[in-house]
Structure formats: structure tokens, C-alpha cells
Design an enzyme around this catalytic site. Structure first.
Site, short mmCIF file in Angstrom:
data_model
loop_
_atom_site.label_atom_id
_atom_site.label_comp_id
_atom_site.label_asym_id
_atom_site.label_seq_id
_atom_site.Cartn_x
_atom_site.Cartn_y
_atom_site.Cartn_z
N GLU A 102 -8.86 -2.79 -7.68
CA GLU A 102 -9.70 -1.62 -7.89
C GLU A 102 -10.36 -1.67 -9.27
O GLU A 102 -9.68 -1.56 -10.29
CB GLU A 102 -8.85 -0.35 -7.77
CG GLU A 102 -9.68 0.89 -8.03
CD GLU A 102 -8.97 2.16 -7.66
OE1 GLU A 102 -7.83 2.10 -7.15
OE2 GLU A 102 -9.56 3.23 -7.86
N LYS A 234 9.64 6.38 2.20
CA LYS A 234 8.26 6.05 2.57
C LYS A 234 7.57 7.12 3.40
O LYS A 234 6.67 6.82 4.18
CB LYS A 234 8.23 4.69 3.29
CG LYS A 234 8.78 3.58 2.41
CD LYS A 234 8.96 2.25 3.11
CE LYS A 234 9.66 1.27 2.15
NZ LYS A 234 10.07 0.04 2.80
N ASP A 310 8.55 -2.53 -3.92
CA ASP A 310 8.06 -2.30 -2.56
C ASP A 310 6.90 -1.30 -2.61
O ASP A 310 7.12 -0.09 -2.78
CB ASP A 310 9.21 -1.72 -1.71
CG ASP A 310 8.83 -1.65 -0.24
OD1 ASP A 310 7.63 -1.72 0.08
OD2 ASP A 310 9.74 -1.51 0.59
N HIS A 408 -19.26 3.47 -14.73
CA HIS A 408 -19.51 2.63 -13.56
C HIS A 408 -20.60 1.60 -13.87
O HIS A 408 -20.51 0.44 -13.46
CB HIS A 408 -19.84 3.52 -12.36
CG HIS A 408 -21.20 3.38 -11.81
ND1 HIS A 408 -21.57 2.32 -11.04
CD2 HIS A 408 -22.27 4.18 -11.89
CE1 HIS A 408 -22.84 2.46 -10.67
NE2 HIS A 408 -23.28 3.58 -11.17
#
Lengths: 423, 423, 423, 423
Positions: A102, A234, A310, A408
Site C-alpha cells: 500500500e 479471527k 498470522d 498523493h
């Protein structure tokens, strides 16, 4: 980077393609993990008609992942690692490895680290350290389920249950048992400390021990599932938000007003207002559960992938409430992140892989801590929280300053960051 | 795998170490991304006293990630990719690449795929395709905020706003505007279709267009943040669970009773009961928000990492309710997963990296779909749901059969899988 | 039913109308509560131009409500009381008074009671009895807040804190302290048993004692609010659902298949399926928090109003998960309701009023239990749960049987019940 | 106040006692509702051995409640009505009737009204008016359920469905249809305007019409329940918080700094900080769903009981986010309450009873609004919100000023208010 089929392999590949030899038997059949992966890859190319051209194959230890990390491997993906920081936390400096695709994320955390360092650093406190597992059992009646609840929650029985629990592990120490009932189904949430491991396995084995023991006194207890979702693993659940899971950490810093201006290009007042309207009110309006932050998940995930955690656990590990307020007569900014459910370890799972281990090593938390078992995992949890603090500070700054368009243009030719940065 | 410092580099490294040259300026200063990363790595070694020995460096295109995926790179982590399947979905076969370090996960999904295929395959339906972004603006009064709400939600104004929204993109088409109020703060949730991109950037730019336009009619509108957390990105929120975000998909299969026995080693009745007690009731008791499943997050995350998606979005992308019921007079099992917020794309972000692109290619969804823009991203979303279906089926089977101890002995020497499998 | 203004009153009424005499000073000024109410009513008539014609005035003891139940009274509303039952619960029969204006509700609970009685009765278990109050205090730093958290949660300090807590009450006994942090704000949730009182006052006073005591050791502790909403009173929150508030009760019954058919006009299988799809799945899809039932709130509210409880607390008191399953080879129905937060008392508040006290008397739980303090309040909580069980059974039966149209024709000329019954 | 058994009644009472005559048949058997209630009461006395001494009997119209409000009546409870205000709202004054047994509540709202009036009054906006009902139907497959979803949500079909929906009512006008899926179960949430009725019945009948119509095109549609809990009625759910149910109202006021000091005895800054830490952060930490307020439920419930609303609906009707901020350079206080789900009506249900109707009359909203159908119910909703605004302001003031001990000494001899006021 490709894995060619060498002489003698042809027959085996053909057997896999035809179905005569199941692909997942390759490792045991060949006794050579690397070769198994290579032939699987070729078989995949033939069967799919596409293959995985471009997926790197060489440079990973296929033996190491067997049965430990990944079945039926055909290669690996590369996730770029950027390093933010140094993060000045509890008087020490950390260079934070983040594995991410990202744009702007590492840069953003880096900027937050700069603001923190320029203000004297951040401070963290570990509030709690306890992994949980909650099997569900069914009794003949709710009355009987209530009896079992009373039994396992009774202070008088704790020592016994704790010693049964501990049989399977040196490090897993039972901390508590908290039950919930739904009619005659009983959800028994065991919590335990787990040393430097994330600890799901440790607590699961301890739970199995206790269940076996309980079966004697409660022969009418029917085990429905080793996990009854009251753990909760999760899934975004209130029980984790309220009770915590893994490490519960709070991290704070006081950012000087001058730093807010010079580094973050905005004001204390704007940041405080933004946090109230976005992170508290906006999330309240959206019906958030533990999601009172700007983008904790981004930082948690990048650190988790880099260090072999994880990443599927970021669902609860990124639960976070970010608080900002003006202090020192409004001159400075107090910022904190409170994260009840950071699930990390420095041994087991993906931490064993070479690239992930090197990121742990960079942070000084590789492997078990010999002197003080559990200290490495705890330290890692505080680094996660500290990095989230930096990330929150920076993104809130960018939003308050209306910098997104500029940032950006600078960082991201495909403009993905504008979207991401506004998470 | 190390990146040595060549002649002439020494001066630059020293400048970085001394702080004279900020690390994040290396790329622009050197005009050579690979060299910049190499020298940053060496500087890191010296500054941290630890370095990242073991972190691979060669074999990644550092130019490609500049400003797009990761800042201040020093190498990459390797995440093993296993391939499960084939998944028989909507009449086609998919070989599903999963990037994971969690033992047993690929094996489990693979088993689920087998059960599905043996029963004739799974069927998916895409219910909705709309990325969202919700800025928050403040008006002088709640009354005035209500007027702005009425304006942007009015059917009569939709065409105008949609055309303003669309100025910045060929593919971003406004689908709807839904507002929430908190006093005089207005959260305006824009939703739009985004072609084959995940679309956060697209919708953000469209939103900026509209906000600029609205400023004319509502000069008293004060933009607080481009994101007001009512979007909601990377936080577990009800608004995504209720309204959806990205692709909303339902996927179903009817598993024959014989297959339940032969492949899953359990019975239809046990599976149905387990799902009620664990995934519905257990999650209800735990206060879950969209977490009515066994381990959707595992599968979503592994597929996201493999295919270059944003794994931080698995927080909401793994929202899922799993339903099981006995059909055909109790002989067979109907299973479904309903997932309202799968956020995926096949262009932009991490999809551009070579290894990730190869995984997309394996699935036949690499890049933009020229014939039918958006079709690749939609297909990917259905594959995610189908893979979750397989994973749910298999883990529930293992839990119902009490196989965890056995499966752990077989697959996972460190026993991590017992813990993980019981998610 | 009107309250005329007698000679000599005119001057006072005029003073109230003119504003010279504030309405809320009437009681203290006149020393006659009934007269005060009468004159207030007349003043209201003049000021509003409407008055409250039709609102009963006579027949209530205005002295009794002064400062206890209601300020500035002008009369009372009549809420009809129907009696359902007998409810056969734990071997005893209860005639359940319900104050309601919702058509069909009493009839529905009555039918449920019949089905329960015909099947041998219901059984309840009280799992927990603890009212809570959570003040919020602010410390100079999160680190310092964590220290206070450690202090109040330390086992070694419990006895001391418990004895300080207890100073103000005979019955309020501290049971536990559980803290949550948000940065440097600490929410300290005290729980205590409260005898036959609902107990909010008791716990609040105990909390004040402890806060005063803590101020000595933590002089930098700033009390922000006696309630920090982590209690949580009259708000739907996860902390109550997970931890419980007031009495936590589970109640169950096994309904014979023949009774399901003869009384409820449906089948065991239909009821079980309905409960899964409506109460578990439907509520999951709706994003419910503790609302996994058909209409618990209806029964809780009607009983609360009849017996002088605080009906504003039905928000959490009606949190309930209803479970149904086929037992005895599918022949019979096991039904249960699990309710963690039933907040009731038999002394204090509205329980003192004559009409409400008479309803408590009908149930045999009026006032304090001399032999076993707290036993009356606990018994009342189980009756609430038992009545909810009856209500759930009956409404689910009506929905499964598709009886709503018929029941509405029979019971409710204005058809309101169709809507209500389908809650 | 007792109901004696007159000559000739003895035989009937004996029949009820013996069980020969079911109690709920008394009305139809005797054709005299008052006599039926009287004899039921006597039978109850004999059967229970306790009776309801002290429960008023005379003065209520038993004919009026038959089949409309309450079955098997034996009398009524008296709930004291205090009047707070005047509330200055949208330029008009309202005297707010509150039926409550909670000490301090009316006084508190009264004080809030004073502060509002002294600051020029409050302003409200009704954002939405739509009652909802969501039946659940099952289709043979998720694919087929998705087809039905598409059908009912298609813009092209809306007119047809709306006209079918409207067949049963003059006022119920379909506004929208929004579906959720869980596998092959489809929850269809219909929303409609309902004139001056609360409207549950109206929407339910409209829904029945549409379901009958759909059965033609979807003969494989199986109606599981007229309510699938996605409505959601009387459960705390996100769908109501996000979408609204009944009337959605925002109400605001700007309280002058001088008034904050003179009436509320505190400062603007303290109030603002308190609201952030208690109502926003505290509720976030507690895992609240729509409960971001101090005690909205208190005011909603008291107004609901006084005006004949359904107090069981306060579960969602009291969903509220309270916002406070300093305005006018920090001198004054802007306060607002945003309440998405206020479910009220001025006809039907308990509004027909004499005492409740008189309270509606006091507010000028009794019965249907002939000129503008629905205007009375809408006005009532805004009064509810305005009263909540007053209640929030006053309680927050008391908490910020630390007045609770004093207020309790003054108003409440049994000290209940300390607890209650701190809700």
C-alpha cells in the site's frame, strides 16, 4: 526463477496430472520437499493451462515450511519491506519493518515516528497477556450446564484445573476461566499466558487436558467443538474488545505544539476535533466494534506480515481506540492508542521463516527470550502499538491538513494512496 | 542474497547514517531505486547494529514499487504459496493460490474443494458491487446539515451529482448516496462501481469532485475529513455488514451425504448442529459483528496476500455468515457463505507486482477485463467466496469429527494447526 | 376524577401561573402534597390552555411519591393489568401480572404458560447477582491510569476496598472490580450484590466511598463522572451482554410433542427451524447485540411496569438468547432463554406504590425477604425469565403456525396485535 | 377500590376456580367486561391465596381495553405523571407529561427545559418517517433467493409492489424495500409511512399483501415468518441504528454560557469534556450499539408510558447519540441529540385509553391530524427528542458539577436518584 522439470520427473508429473498421484502426497512420496514443489508446479502448469509464471520459486527452504506453514507449495510471493522510524519507544529506538503493497503507508508511519521522536518519545504499558480458547460443550440441561459453570469458575477448583492445564507445556499457565451459557450449551473461555509464542496451540492443548479431566466428573458433558467462537479467533467480537485477547497494550505520547506544526502541518485543535468527529463519532454512527481509529489495521497487518505473525488475526489485533486531547493549556497534544487484543509471538508459525525471522531480528525480538520467557513477545506487542500510534498521528495530521492531494502527487503515481490514506 | 556496498556508495551511506541525507530521499537523489534500497539497507545495518540479514533483496523490481506499493524498501519477505483445489465453481475449475504461514490451512481448503467437486460444484451469485467513501462535513447547525442531507439524497439531484462525480474516472460510476447525521456533522456515504480496481482511489477522487461542487451551494459546509469512518475502511462496522462494501457475494453448494462421510468423516446432522452452536450461537454470545463463521478470515487473508490485495481490508472482507442445513430428507448438506464486503481488484496496488500478478494469472483474472470492465474483479470476489466455502466446510468437518488431534499429528510438527484449525 | 380548585387556592394558582411561585416549590410551600398537585394541575390548565382532562387524580398517595418517584405530579395514568398463568416454575405456581396496552400480549404469555404447565413446568437457575457502576477517572498519563488499574484489580487490595465499599450499606457487598482503559481515562466497573434492592443506589454509594479512599493514594486522579457509561445503565452494550448486570438467569423447559401440537398448533421441527432462521440468523444479519429472541422486551416491560421496576432498564434487562432444539429423538422440544442482565428489586423506587406493591404481593415477593435478604429479588428475576420463556414459546408457535391472521381477528379489533405479535 | 363479588357471581367464580370455565372466556361468556374482570379478580384471590389487594379496579373502562390493550384484566397500576417544562421547541411551548416512578427524573428534565428556554429554545428536524417490517422467506437455493431479491428491489417493480402493498390501508404508503440474504433465506425489509399510527400493524398488513402477490411469481417461496428479526422490533440492532425505524429526528440547541453557569452550575468546557469521555468514549469502550448518551431511555420511557406508546419499543426508540461542543469562541454550548428510531403514534394501541389520551391532548397531538395525516405523530416524535435533549443537558450538568450528592439529599429520601441520575 523458474523451476524446470528435470530428467526422470516426467513420470511423476504425469501421474499428478492424471490424478493417479494426489498432489499433496508428493512430499511424502519423494522425500524431497523442494523437488515435490517443483514437480507440483509443473503439474499445475499443465492442468491449469496457466501456471504461475512470475511466481518466484528459488530461495525458499521448502523443507522448513513442510507441515509447519504451508501445504502444497509452488513458490512464494514477495511482499516489499520498507523500514519506518526510528520509533522512540520507552527510551529505545526501533526500526520498524513493514511488509506492504500500500503506497504511502511506510512514509506515513515514518513521519509519525519523526513527530514522536521530536517530542521525546512514546511510552507503552502492557496491561494484560493472555491467549484464550473457548470450547463449547453441551449438557443434558441448562441446570446441569450451570453446575459445570459453577465448578470450573469456583476459586476452590482453580489450582487443580491449572495443574491439569499445564501438563502439556512449560509455558502455558492458566490465568482464568470465564463461562457463558446459551441454554444448555456452555462456552468455557480459558485464558493463559503463553511465553514467547502467540499461544493458540498451547492454550488449545491445555484446554484438551482440562476437558479430559472434566469428563470424569461430568460424564454427561458432550464436547461439541474445541472452539465455540467465544474465544474469539479471527472474528470481530465484543468479548475480545471487553476482555482482551493476547496482549493488551496502551501507548501514549505528548506531541509538542511546535512539532504538530512543523512536522504535521496542522494544529492541535484541528487534530483533536478531527479525532472526535471521525474516530469517536463517525465510528459510533457506523456501528463500529472496537474500530475507533483511523487505520490501525494497516500498521498491524504490515508488521504482522513482516514478522511472520498470522495476518488473519488482524481482525481483532487491530481493535483500537485512538484518543487525542489538548494538554498544557492547549499548546501540546496528548495522543494514545489502546489496543486490547494484539496477538503476537516470536516463536512458532511464520516466525521461523528466514525472511520473517530477519525482521524480528531487526527489532531485537527474534526467537524465545531465554532470560525472561515471554519478554520478546511482549516487547513486540508494544512495538506494534507504538507503530500504530505513529500511523494514527500521521494520517490524522494529513487529513486535518487537507494534505491528501499533495501527498498523493508526491508519493503515488497511481493515486492509490489518496484512497488508502483516508482510511 | 545480501546487497553489498559497492565502490562510491560509502559516502552516501555515511550521509544517511549521519542524518545528513534522509533515508527517504535516496530514491530521488540517486535516480536508481535498486541502488537506493541497497544503500538504505547498509545504512540500516550500521545504525541499528542489527540489519536484516536473511531478508532477501534480489529478484524484486524496486522501480515498480516506488510510490506505488512501499516506501523506503530494504528487501522483501517471502510468503509461501500453496495451491488448493481445483475449486469447482459455477461450472469452472480454479486452482486457488494461498499465501500463508499457517499450517494446515491450504490442506484444509483443498479437502473442502474435494468435497465440493465430488458433489457437483458450488454456485455463486454477486449481489452488489459498490465501493464506498464517506467524508464528514460540519454545518453551522443540525438543521442546515439536514438540508444538505436532503439535497444530496434527493432523486432530482442524482444525475447532476453523478456527472460531477464521474469527471475524474472512466470507470467510477456513482451508485448511491446515503447520509448519517450526528448533530451538525454530516457523514455522506458515496457508493460507486469501480471497474476492475478495488476502487478506493476512484471513489475518493469522485467524492472530492462532488465536495467541490457542493461547496458552491453550501458555502457554510466545512470539510472535516475526506473519510469520516462511516465508509468504513479497515474497521469492523455495522454499516458494511448491513449495506455491503466492495462486492457482496453469496456462494452455496449441496454436499452429498456420502461425500460428507467419505471426505469429511462426519455426518450431516453433526455438521448442522455444530454450525448452530458454534457459528450462530457462539458468535451471538461473543457479541460478534458479522463474524458468524469458523475461519473466513484465514482464507480471505491468504488469497489477498497471494493476489496483491490489501490484506488490512480483511477486517471487513471476511465478514461472513455460514449456514448449514440438512436437505433431501436429511441425507445431504446444504452449505452457504454470505459475504457482503469483499474488497478486491485486479489492477492497481499490489496486483502490479510480478509474483502477485502471477497468482492472478493462475486464476485467469489478471489485469483489466477488456471486454467487460469489472468482470475480472467480480470473478475474483466469487472465487474468494468459493474458497471460503471450501474452508468452512473442511474445518467444520474436522471439528465435528474430532479430528484435530489426528490432523495435527499428521500435518504440523509444531502443533500450531490444532490451535489454528479450531479458529 | 377532576381536582377542583377550592376557596383560598386561587391566589396560589395565580402565583404559579404568573411565574411568581415556581411550580416545583408547591410541595414545600404548601406542606400538603395532594393540594400541591391539585393546584399545579389547575395552573397547568390555565397556562397550557389544555390541561389534562381525563387524567385521573384521586386515589393515589401524593405524599408517598414525593422525592421518591415523581416530581411535579398532576395525576397518574392507568395501565391495565392482566394476569397470565399460572406459570409453573421450579415446582411452584405463579400468577403473572402484566401491565400493558399491547393487545394479545397477556393472552400469548398465558398460552405459553399452559404449554409449559402441561409439560411439567419450567426450571430456572440464577447464574449471577451483581449490580454494577463504573465511574470514569482521568489520570495524568495512561501509564498512571494503568497503575491505578493494577491497584484496584490486585487481589491483595480487594479486602480493603470491599470494606471501604461496604461502609454505607448493610447489603451492598463488593463482588469484583474490572477496569477498562481508553488512554489516560480509566473506567472502573464495580459489581456488588444488593440484597432485595435493584441496587443502583447502593452500588453508587459504595463507589463514592471507594473513590474517596483512592484519592488518598492517587491524588492525581480526577473524577470525571460517577458514571462513565461502562456500567452500563439503560444503553444496549456488550459489557452487560458479556459480563451481566443485575441478575443473570437461564430458564428452560421441555415441551412435549403432543403439547406442541395441541396447544401451539404446530410441530417441533417447524419451531426449531423458525428459531434458527429468525432469532439466531435474522438477528445476526440485523447486527443485533443481545437481541436473539422474538419479543422478550414485551414481557420484561409489562412485568416491570406492573411490579414497580424501572422500565427504562428494559433496554438491557430484555437482552436474551432463545434456544430451541428437538430432543427425545425429535419428539419433544427443549426451549431455553438465557438472560444475563435482569435488573429488578422488591424494595425501593416504584415498588413502594400501592398498586405496584400489590402485584409484587401476588407473586409472593413483596418487600425485603427477612429470612434471606435478596431472595425476593432473585425470585422475581426467575419469574421474569420464566414469563419470557412462556412468551417466546407462544409467539414462536403463532408464527410457525401462521396463526397471526386468526389471532388478530379474535383478539384485536384494531389489528394492532398482528404487528405486535410478529415482533 | 376493591371489587366485591355480588349475588349470583358465586357460581361463576367457582367455575373459574375449578377450571371448568377458563378465565379468558369470561368476557365472551358474560358479555360484560367489567363484571368479567371483577369475577376474575375474585377467582384469582381464591386460587392464588394472595389476590391483588391494593390494585385499583374502579375508574377504568374495561370494555375499551377488550381485545385492544390487555387480556384477562384484573385492575390497573397507577403510574404517577409529573409535568416538566415548558419545553420551548421550534417556537412553541410544550408541557411534557412523564409517567415515571424514578425520583429526580421529572425535576431533571424540568431543569433542562429551563436552560433551553433561557437560551432561546431548541430546534428539531424530522429526517425520516418510515415504519418497517421484514418477513423472512426461504427459497430452494441462494441463487433463487438472489433472484427474488433482485425482483423486489428493482426500480421497475416498485410501483406495482407499492400498489399491492397499499390495498389494506389509506395511510400506509410503501417507501422502500431493502433485502438481506443469509444463504437461501431472504429477509425483505419493507418500510412505509403510516400516518398518525405507530404503524406496525399497517406495515404488517401491507407486507402480507405483497407476500401473497409474490407467491404467484415465486411459487417456490416458503414463508418462514412474518417477522424475521431484520425489522427489527424491540431488539437492539444495527439495522435500526443505520437505517432508522419510525421517526428519525435530530434536535439541537445553543445554550448560553451564562445559562450553563446559572442553571447548570458548571462550565461549557467541563460539559464538553464529560460528553467526550462518558457518552462517546465510555460507550465505545463498553461496546455500545446506538447508546451514546447519558439517559435517553429514561425520558423516552416516561413519555411513552404517559402517552400510551409501546414502552417495550424504547429498546430502539432510545437509540441516541448526544453531541456537545463549545461554540462562539468557547463561550456557549451547542448540544444535539440524534435519534434514528423513535416509534410513536397518536392513534391505536394505548393512545385510546382515557388517561393516556389526556396526556396526548396536553401536548396537542391527540388522535389523528385531520388536516395533515401523520403530522401529530411526527410532532410527538420531535417532542420526545426535545425532551431527551433537556434530560441529557440536565444530567450531564449534574454530573459535571458533581451535584449528585446534593441533589439526592434534596429530592430523594431513599437516595435512589443518586444511582439513577448517574445512569
Amino acid at each position: 526463477m523458474h523451476a524446470g522439470v528435470e530428467g526422470g520427473d516426467e513420470e511423476i508429473v504425469a501421474a499428478v496430472v492424471s490424478g493417479a498421484l494426489p498432489s499433496h502426497h508428493l512430499e511424502s512420496r519423494l522425500g524431497d520437499c523442494r523437488r515435490a514443489a517443483r514437480l507440483r508446479r509443473e503439474a499445475l502448469r499443465r492442468v491449469s493451462g496457466r501456471g504461475v509464471e512470475g511466481l518466484p520459486f528459488d530461495g525458499m527452504d521448502y523443507q522448513a515450511i513442510l507441515g509447519q506453514c504451508c501445504e502444497m507449495p509452488v513458490g512464494y510471493v514477495q511482499v516489499p519491506v520498507g523500514v519506518a522510524g526510528p520509533l522512540l519507544l520507552d527510551g529505545r529506538q526501533y526500526h520498524v519493518p513493514m511488509a506492504t503493497t500500500e503506497g504511502c503507508l511506510v512514509a506515513s508511519v515514518n513521519r509519525g515516528c519523526r513527530a514522536i521522536a521530536a517530542s521525546g518519545g512514546a511510552v507503552s504499558v502492557l496491561l494484560r497477556d493472555a491467549m484464550s480458547r473457548a470450547p463449547v460443550v453441551k449438557l443434558p440441561s441448562a441446570k446441569r450446564a450451570a453446575e459445570l459453570k459453577s465448578f470450573v469458575e469456583a476459586a476452590a477448583n482453580f489450582e487443580t484445573l491449572a495443574s491439569v492445564f499445564k501438563r502439556s507445556s512449560r509455558f502455558g499457565r492458566l490465568q482464568g476461566i470465564h463461562c457463558a451459557l446459551a441454554g444448555r450449551n456452555l462456552y468455557i473461555r480459558f485464558t493463559c499466558s503463553t511465553g514467547d509464542a502467540m499461544g493458540m496451540n498451547m492454550v488449545s492443548k491445555g484446554v484438551e487436558n482440562v476437558l479430559g479431566y472434566l469428563q470424569n466428573d461430568f460424564p454427561d458433558m458432550d464436547l461439541i467443538s474445541l472452539s465455540g467462537n467465544y474465544c474469539s479467533d479471527k472474528k470481530p467480537t465484543a468479548v475480545n474488545w471487553i476482555e482482551g485477547r493476547g496482549k493488551s497494550v496502551v501507548c501514549e505520547a505528548t506531541i509538542k505544539g511546535g512539532v504538530v506544526q512543523s512536522v504535521l502541518k496542522t494544529t492541535v485543535q484541528k487534530l483533536v476535533e478531527l479525532n472526535i468527529i471521525k474516530n469517536l463519532t463517525g465510528s459510533a454512527v457506523a456501528g463500529a466494534l472496537g474500530g475507533f481509529n483511523a487505520h490501525a489495521s494497516n500498521i498491524v497487518t504490515a508488521l504482522f506480515i513482516a514478522t511472520g505473525q498470522d495476518p488473519a488475526q488482524n481482525v481483532e489485533s487491530s481493535q483500537c481506540i485512538t484518543m487525542l486531547e489538548a494538554v498544557n493549556d492547549g499548546d501540546d497534544l496528548h495522543i494514545s492508542v489502546t489496543m486490547p487484543s494484539i496477538e503476537v509471538g516470536t516463536i512458532g508459525g511464520g516466525t521461523c521463516l528466514a525472511s520473517q525471522a530477519s525482521c524480528l531480528n531487526l527489532l531485537g525480538v527474534r526467537g524465545p527470550n531465554g532470560d525472561s520467557p515471554g519478554a520478546n513477545a511482549k516487547l513486540l506487542a508494544t512495538i506494534v502499538a507504538g507503530s500504530v500510534l505513529a500511523g494514527e498521528l500521521s494520517l490524522l495530521g494529513a487529513l486535518a491538513a487537507g494534505q491528501l492531494v499533495n501527498s498523493h502527487l508526491k508519493y503515488n503515481r497511481s493515486n492509490k494512496d489518496v484512497a488508502s490514506a483516508a482510511s
